[in-house]
Design a protein around this motif. Sequence first.
Motif, PDB file in Angstrom:
ATOM      1  N   ALA A 185       0.025 126.215 104.330  1.00 37.83           N
ATOM      2  CA  ALA A 185       0.042 126.730 102.957  1.00 37.83           C
ATOM      3  C   ALA A 185      -1.382 126.802 102.401  1.00 37.83           C
ATOM      4  N   ASN A 217      -3.141 129.742 104.016  1.00 45.64           N
ATOM      5  CA  ASN A 217      -2.695 131.011 103.428  1.00 45.64           C
ATOM      6  C   ASN A 217      -3.257 131.200 102.030  1.00 45.64           C
ATOM      7  N   GLU A 218      -3.312 130.110 101.268  1.00 48.47           N
ATOM      8  CA  GLU A 218      -3.852 130.186  99.913  1.00 48.47           C
ATOM      9  C   GLU A 218      -5.325 130.584  99.940  1.00 48.47           C
ATOM     10  N   ASP A 219      -6.100 129.969 100.848  1.00 51.51           N
ATOM     11  CA  ASP A 219      -7.515 130.319 100.983  1.00 51.51           C
ATOM     12  C   ASP A 219      -7.679 131.779 101.392  1.00 51.51           C
ATOM     13  N   ASN A 251      -5.557 134.241 100.858  1.00 51.57           N
ATOM     14  CA  ASN A 251      -5.202 135.091  99.722  1.00 51.57           C
ATOM     15  C   ASN A 251      -6.317 135.130  98.688  1.00 51.57           C
ATOM     16  N   GLU A 252      -6.956 133.987  98.467  1.00 52.52           N
ATOM     17  CA  GLU A 252      -8.078 133.927  97.519  1.00 52.52           C
ATOM     18  C   GLU A 252      -9.236 134.798  97.997  1.00 52.52           C
TER      19      GLU A 252
END
Length: 140
Positions: free
Chosen positions: A66, A69-71, A73-74
């Motif tokens: 997670a 994926n967050e990194d 997306n950022e």
Amino acid sequence: MVPKKIQSKRVRTAHKHRILKRIVDHHRKERRSAKKNPGKFNKPKKDPGIPNAWPFKEELLNELEALKNEDENEKQRIRLANQVERAKAKKVAKKAEIAANIAASTAAAKVAKQAKEAKVTAKEAKSTAKAAKSTKSSKK
């Protein structure tokens, strides 16, 4: 056609030893510089991962995924924002260029018009001067 002769791979022993000496010197120099600057030559240690016996391994793996994926997306969001900014800057630059071209063309047209008017006034002045001369000569 005559086949080319294959060149021999024979090398003089002195030349071979000279090459080996250069190699040894180079390795020695590398070792010396590694001692002087240890941070430059150290390889980063690899992540050993998570052992199978670790409690709640799946949860930890899911959290790490997670975060990854967050990194990602950022990074993608920042990339898109930068792309939009570049597009806006490009539009502004294009508009400024068009405005400059229009200003330059209007200035050139103005200069041409002034030159034309100056030419016309010069012709009129010349014709009035001729007319004045002719009237003077006719009065005599």
